[in-house]
Structure formats: C-alpha cells, structure tokens
Design a protein around this motif. Structure first.
Motif, short mmCIF file in Angstrom:
data_model
loop_
_atom_site.label_atom_id
_atom_site.label_comp_id
_atom_site.label_asym_id
_atom_site.label_seq_id
_atom_site.Cartn_x
_atom_site.Cartn_y
_atom_site.Cartn_z
N TYR A 187 -12.00 35.55 -31.67
CA TYR A 187 -12.21 34.16 -31.25
C TYR A 187 -11.76 34.21 -29.80
CZ TYR A 187 -7.06 32.83 -31.13
OH TYR A 187 -5.72 33.15 -30.65
N THR A 188 -12.48 33.10 -29.05
CA THR A 188 -12.10 32.47 -27.72
C THR A 188 -12.22 30.89 -28.07
OG1 THR A 188 -14.18 32.59 -26.76
CG2 THR A 188 -12.51 34.65 -26.52
N TYR A 189 -11.37 30.19 -27.20
CA TYR A 189 -11.64 28.86 -27.08
C TYR A 189 -11.42 28.11 -25.92
CZ TYR A 189 -6.77 27.93 -27.10
OH TYR A 189 -5.24 27.57 -26.57
N GLU A 190 -12.04 27.02 -25.69
CA GLU A 190 -11.92 26.33 -24.33
C GLU A 190 -11.54 24.72 -24.58
OE1 GLU A 190 -12.40 25.69 -20.21
OE2 GLU A 190 -12.19 27.55 -21.28
N LYS A 191 -10.47 24.31 -24.28
CA LYS A 191 -10.14 22.99 -24.51
C LYS A 191 -10.71 22.03 -23.45
CE LYS A 191 -6.38 19.76 -25.70
NZ LYS A 191 -7.12 19.50 -27.03
N SER A 192 -11.63 20.86 -23.86
CA SER A 192 -12.00 19.87 -22.94
C SER A 192 -11.15 18.75 -22.54
CB SER A 192 -13.25 19.22 -23.60
OG SER A 192 -13.92 18.36 -22.84
N ALA A 193 -10.72 18.44 -21.29
CA ALA A 193 -9.64 17.62 -20.79
C ALA A 193 -10.55 16.30 -21.05
CB ALA A 193 -9.36 17.66 -19.47
N TYR A 194 -11.94 16.35 -21.03
CA TYR A 194 -12.55 15.01 -21.17
C TYR A 194 -12.64 14.42 -22.34
CZ TYR A 194 -16.41 11.58 -20.32
OH TYR A 194 -17.27 10.45 -20.28
N THR A 195 -13.21 15.23 -23.46
CA THR A 195 -13.24 14.87 -24.63
C THR A 195 -11.97 14.99 -25.58
OG1 THR A 195 -14.28 16.74 -25.50
CG2 THR A 195 -15.70 15.06 -24.72
N GLY A 196 -11.04 16.05 -25.22
CA GLY A 196 -9.84 16.52 -26.14
C GLY A 196 -10.44 17.60 -27.20
N TRP A 197 -11.77 17.77 -27.36
CA TRP A 197 -12.14 18.77 -28.27
C TRP A 197 -11.95 20.12 -27.84
CZ3 TRP A 197 -17.30 16.05 -29.32
CH2 TRP A 197 -17.20 14.82 -30.05
N ASN A 198 -11.84 21.33 -28.83
CA ASN A 198 -11.68 22.66 -28.44
C ASN A 198 -13.06 23.43 -29.09
OD1 ASN A 198 -8.59 22.98 -28.13
ND2 ASN A 198 -8.82 21.70 -29.76
N THR A 199 -13.59 24.01 -27.98
CA THR A 199 -14.86 24.65 -28.08
C THR A 199 -14.47 26.01 -28.54
OG1 THR A 199 -16.14 23.39 -26.63
CG2 THR A 199 -17.08 25.65 -27.26
N VAL A 200 -14.70 26.46 -29.99
CA VAL A 200 -14.13 27.67 -30.41
C VAL A 200 -15.52 28.58 -30.77
CG1 VAL A 200 -13.01 29.03 -32.19
CG2 VAL A 200 -12.53 26.75 -31.55
N ILE A 201 -15.29 29.97 -30.08
CA ILE A 201 -16.46 31.00 -30.48
C ILE A 201 -16.08 31.80 -31.33
CG2 ILE A 201 -17.99 32.39 -29.33
CD1 ILE A 201 -18.50 29.60 -28.41
N ARG B 2 -1.35 29.00 -28.77
CA ARG B 2 -1.03 29.97 -28.04
C ARG B 2 -1.36 29.85 -26.53
NH1 ARG B 2 -3.78 33.88 -32.89
NH2 ARG B 2 -2.59 33.09 -34.65
N THR B 3 -0.51 30.81 -25.82
CA THR B 3 -0.88 30.81 -24.48
C THR B 3 -1.86 31.54 -24.08
OG1 THR B 3 0.75 33.00 -24.21
CG2 THR B 3 1.89 30.71 -24.08
N VAL B 4 -2.59 32.56 -24.71
CA VAL B 4 -3.59 33.13 -24.35
C VAL B 4 -5.06 32.49 -25.25
CG1 VAL B 4 -4.80 35.66 -24.18
CG2 VAL B 4 -2.38 35.21 -23.82
N PRO B 5 -6.02 32.08 -24.78
CA PRO B 5 -6.99 31.70 -25.74
C PRO B 5 -7.73 32.39 -26.27
CG PRO B 5 -7.33 31.22 -23.27
CD PRO B 5 -6.14 32.08 -23.12
N GLU B 6 -7.42 33.64 -26.66
CA GLU B 6 -8.36 34.67 -27.46
C GLU B 6 -7.46 35.65 -28.07
OE1 GLU B 6 -8.06 38.15 -24.15
OE2 GLU B 6 -9.50 36.72 -23.67
N GLY B 7 -8.16 36.15 -29.17
CA GLY B 7 -7.47 36.84 -30.21
C GLY B 7 -8.31 37.14 -31.43
N GLU B 8 -7.77 37.43 -32.39
CA GLU B 8 -8.28 37.64 -33.91
C GLU B 8 -7.79 36.73 -34.76
OE1 GLU B 8 -8.00 41.71 -35.41
OE2 GLU B 8 -9.03 42.45 -33.54
#
Length: 607
Positions: free
Chosen positions: A273-287, A257-263
């Motif tokens: 939820y919100t998420y942050e994708k790491s360009a270094y590891t490729g993992w997604n940090t999801v809160i 999705r274009t917006v990294p937040e929602g339900e």
C-alpha cells in the motif's frame, strides 16, 4: 592459446558471447533472486505514489469545481431572494411555493454537471428544497436533520465547506449509486450571516473516469484505488465492492505511520500500500496492489531474463544493429522536430505508433505540445478578457463624469443668463458628485466633510428657505482630523428629512466636536420633532447588536445609521461607532466617536 587463435572469428565471437551471456545470466539470476523483490516493491511504491498523488489532485479539482458551483448557488440572486421570501412566509403553503420557484434554478445549476446527482437547499429551521436527477427517487440519498444542520452551522463557521459521504450499508455486489454530499453555507449578502445551506450530492462513480486507462497492465488491473476517511469509511473503491461501507475493516493505523507505504492485511489478503492525504478534502487516497501479483510478475521477469540470455548468445550482433537503428532513427526525427518547435512551429508532431519507450516518449512529446498550445491560447484569451474588463470599467465611469460635466455646463449657462439660483444649485450638486466619485473607503479631513455638508445644505436651503439653519462649532485644530467620507453628511440628511421637515420656522442643526484622551467626539443635534421611546430603543439595540439579520428585518428606519456604524467599526474597531438620544418633541442627538488622527496631505495617508 594457439588453437584458440586459429579458430574462426565467428566461432570465437559465438563462444565469447555465449560465455559472457551465460555468466551475465547466471549472475543476474542470483542477484535478481535476492534483490528483485525489493526493487519491484520500490518500483511499485513509486508508481503507486504517483497514481495516488495524481488521483488525489484530480479529486481535489473535482471538489474545487463543486465548491465553485456551491458558491455560485449561494450567491445567486434567485436563491437569496427566495430564502428571504421564506423567512417572511407565514404559512406552509407559501413556503412550499418557494420550492417551485427554486426547482428551475437548481435544474440550471445541476444540468451541465453530469456528476451532480442532486442539489438541496436547507433553511436554518430544517426546511429543505430538493432537486434530483434520479427519476424514481424524488428525494436525495441524504436528507439532514435539524440536529445535523445545527452542527453544520458550528462547523462551517470555521471552514469553507463540509463533505458528508453516504452512510448507506450495502451488501456485496450491490450496484446502487453511492454519493458524497458537499455542504456549503449560504450567507446573506452583504452581511455574511448564515441563512441556510446548499448540499450537492456527487455521484462518486464519476471518480472512475480519472482512472480510465486503456493501456493498463496486469498490476493496474489488480490494483485497488480507495478513498478512505480518517475514521476508516471507504468513500470510493474502484471495484465497487467496498464503496460506501462504514465498516470495511480498513486499518486506519497506517495513516498514523511516518512512512506512507508498506504492507497490510485487508480482506484476508496481503497488499502493498501507499497513501496520499489531501489537505483540501481531508481524505486519504490509498493504492493497494496484491503482493502475489508482484511475485508473479517477478517470476515472469526471471523467465524472460533467461530466455533473453539464450537468445542473446545467438543474435546479439544482429540485435545490436537493429536496436541501435530503431533507437537512433526516431530520436533523430524527434530532435529535428524539436528544433522546429524551438523556432516557434508548434504544429510538429511525432507519428511513431509503437508502445515502447520511444512510442511513449513520442506521445508525451505530442501531449506536451498540445498543453503548450492550450496554455498559450488560455493566456491570450485571459489577456483579451482583461483588456475587455478594463474597457468595461472605463465605460462605467462615463455616466457619473458626464453628469458632473453637464452640471458644470448648467452652472455656466445659468450665470451667463443671470439665473444665479440655478447656478448655485448646479455648482453645489456638482461638488457633491465630485466628492462622492472618489474612493469611499479613503479617509478625508473633517474640513472636506464639512465643505461637502455645506454644499448639501445650500441645496436644501433652496428648498426650505430660512426654515432651517446649520451651525458648526468646530475648533480649528479639529479641522484636519481624519474621518471616513460620508459619515456626517447622512446624519445631517436624516435631521433634515425626519426631524425638521415639518417645522415652519426655527429649525436648527448643530455640529459640535470635542477631543479627549486622543478620541474625537462629533455630535449632530437638531431641535426637531424627535422620535418615540420605542423607535429610539429599537435603533439603540440595533447599534449594539452585531447580528445584521436582526437589523434589516426588524427595522424599517435607521438603516443608514447602522451602515455608518458598521463602516466605523470595520475601519477603526469595535470600540468606536454611533450612539443616539432623542425624545418626542425634544429633538435628536447623534454622537460619533472615532480616534483622533491627523490627515497628512503631503503623503495622502493618516498620521
């Protein structure tokens, strides 16, 4: 109106404040009913974004630390040496013995890192050496197959490292440790050929230290922090319920999705939820924060607003005074201390112990000063280390310059005492050192290289006498051609040491240059003993193949020729380099082809 004006001031203030307070409370409750949910969600999203970004950055720092550790392991001389011994080993016992040598080395690397569970070294043929801190598990959690190692070779050719979470399926409540394997290639120095892999197993429970917060509120206590791969695997979850599971029913569509937040719906529960994708590891940090916790918080805030509104009608005057006093007193104290900091006194600290905004501001102020002091110290130590490095570099230059000056002194003394032969040798050797001490990668003119060869040959003539001679067939317009330093002299040295050393007389080395189509061809020919067809075929194949592992394991001679060939190709391109022709008893001919460029002496560059 008159009766209102005749009332006592405290009554008018009470009635006025009561009406205003009731109006404000009523309007606030109405507005709050319709908009508070959106505001709380926005605040939650903002806080979640901050937490996700901070957690993602801290995980990146952990992984960067692991990458530095893996790089230190891959270039460690003991690791390189033992892997080289492995390739030379001919029986299984010798290969297993290497493991005993590697064990203390791997221990030294893993011991200071509490979050490193195990370290493994893999060879290209699938042989592995493991060191683990887990006593009851002598082997690491993940052991890779030959097929996986071949895949690592392809993947790591284009990226610096690879992360492999554990694939262990765990039942709910299982407290077994989950790991992430950090895989880095081991390349042979200096050829950069892949000779193996290092796998570092990281205990992901160490990630929980990043989330340690003694002042966590209700939302933080209910919050789920996840590290999720693009395939949906939950690598880490702060509640340990989903960590390491391959199938956690996590909807990976949110990452598109274009917006990294929602339900989203997860485990039969609705979350923000919100998420942050790491360009270094490729993992997604999801809160993930349960929505019912947000609604409960909203209701509590509504109740507080009503209670505060009622209390405000009775105590607004006293509260205004006390509040203004409590706010201005610590702020004035903070401003005084900041003025002292502005003058350079970084020892000023706030001693406000409250948990409100002023207390948090005071702690942030103290942390800011601590960070500034630490950064100033780090910059000072960095500058000091830089000065020490410069002194070490200057000290490293003393020995060659001392030797060069000593040779000049020997030359002067020899000429004063009439020993001209020693003076000539000293002068030639001093010139050799002076030429070699300059930048090896800076091109020079062909004339300078020929002068260097003449100095070398003068020394050799004192050894061989008239048994060997050097002839140069070089047109004058070729003498200013650009050439890499020390590319012809080693060819002359090879001709003397391998081709002419057994000749009693008549030995001759010829240097010939030709120019055609903006190419300069330099030929070094000797009339020595030559080489066998097998040896010539090996050398020619080594010059054609770029696999340096073949070069240094299959050949016992010719490393110098390969070295020159590589330097030329690295500097000018793959289409240039060396070729050779030889036959037993018929001498050897080495041909060097480079672009014809003219050295610009005034600018110190190449035309």
């Amino acid at each position: 109106m008159r009766r209102w004006n005749d009332r006592m001031l405290k009554i008018k203030m009470f009635i006025s404040f009561s009406i205003v307070a009731l109006f404000i409370v009523g309007i606030t409750c109405i507005i709050f009913y319709y908009k508070n949910t959106s505001d709380v969600k926005n605040q939650t999203f903002s806080l979640s974004k901050i937490i996700a970004k901070q957690f993602s950055e801290m995980i990146d720092l952990y992984m960067q630390n692991i990458e530095e550790l893996s790089l230190s392991i891959s270039i460690d001389p003991a690791i390189q040496s033992n892997l080289f011994d492995f390739f030379k080993a001919t029986n299984p016992i010798e290969k297993e013995t290497i493991g005993y040598k590697l064990n203390p080395v791997l221990f030294n690397f893993s011991y200071p890192k509490s979050y490193v569970q195990s370290i493994s070294i893999y060879t290209l043929d699938g042989h592995g050496y493991h060191y683990t801190k887990v006593v009851n598990h002598p082997r690491p959690s993940q052991v890779f197959t030959n097929e996986e190692l071949r895949n690592f070779t392809d993947v790591l050719s284009g990226k610096p490292f690879l992360l492999k979470p554990s694939n262990e399926e765990r039942t709910f409540g299982d407290q077994s440790e989950a790991i992430v394997s950090f895989i880095h290639k081991i390349t042979k120095i200096p050829t950069q050929t892949i000779i193996g892999f290092v796998s570092i197993d990281i205990d992901i429970n160490a990630f929980k230290m990043v989330l340690a917060n003694k002042e966590a509120n209700e939302s933080n206590n209910a919050m789920h922090v996840l590290l999720v791969s693009d395939e949906g695997q939950v690598i880490f979850e702060n509640w340990d319920q989903m960590t390491g599971l391959l199938h956690a029913d996590f909807d990976t569509a949110v990452f598109k999705r274009t917006v990294p937040e929602g339900e989203l719906q997860w485990n039969n529960k609705l979350y923000l939820y919100t998420y942050e994708k790491s360009a270094y590891t490729g993992w997604n940090t999801v809160i993930l924060i349960p929505k019912d916790v947000i609604l409960l918080k909203q209701k509590k805030v509504q109740d507080i607003v009503i209670i505060v509104g009622i209390i405000t009608m009775l105590l607004i005057a006293a509260v205004s005074y006390l509040l203004s006093h409590q706010i201005t007193l610590p702020l004035n104290n903070l401003m005084r201390k900041m003025s002292r900091v502005e003058l350079g006194d970084f020892s000023q600290r706030m001693e406000y112990a409250g948990n409100n905004e002023i207390g948090r501001l005071s702690r942030m102020y103290n942390l800011m000063l601590d960070s500034m002091s630490r950064l100033i110290k780090e910059v000072y130590e960095s500058k000091l280390a830089e000065k020490n490095a410069q002194l070490s570099a200057l000290h490293a230059q003393i020995n060659p310059h001392f030797l060069y000056n000593t040779l000049n002194i020997m030359k002067s003394i020899s000429r004063l005492r009439g020993v001209e032969e020693v003076a000539e040798i000293s002068e030639s050797l001093a010139s050799l050192f002076q030429y070699s001490m300059k930048n090896l990668h800076q091109p020079v003119s062909l004339l300078e290289e020929i002068d260097h060869i003449n100095n070398y040959f003068k020394i050799q003539q004192h050894r061989f006498g008239n048994r060997v001679e050097l002839q140069c067939d070089i047109p004058n317009d070729h003498l200013q051609a650009s050439i890499l330093k020390l590319t012809i002299q080693p060819l002359i040295e090879n001709a003397v040491n391998h081709g002419l050393r057994r000749m009693k007389s008549g030995g001759c080395i010829t240097i010939h240059t030709t120019k055609c189509n903006e190419l300069l061809t330099i030929t070094v020919t000797d009339n020595g003993e030559g080489m066998t067809d097998v040896k010539q075929a090996q050398l020619s194949k080594a010059l054609d193949i770029s696999n340096m592992h073949y070069h240094f394991t299959e050949l016992t001679h010719g490393v110098g020729l390969i070295n020159i060939h590589q330097r030329i190709q690295l500097f000018y391109g793959k289409q240039y380099g060396l070729s050779l022709f030889s036959k037993p008893g018929g001498g050897t001919k080495v041909t060097l082809v480079i672009p014809f460029l003219i050295v610009q002496q005034e600018e110190g560059g190449i035309a």
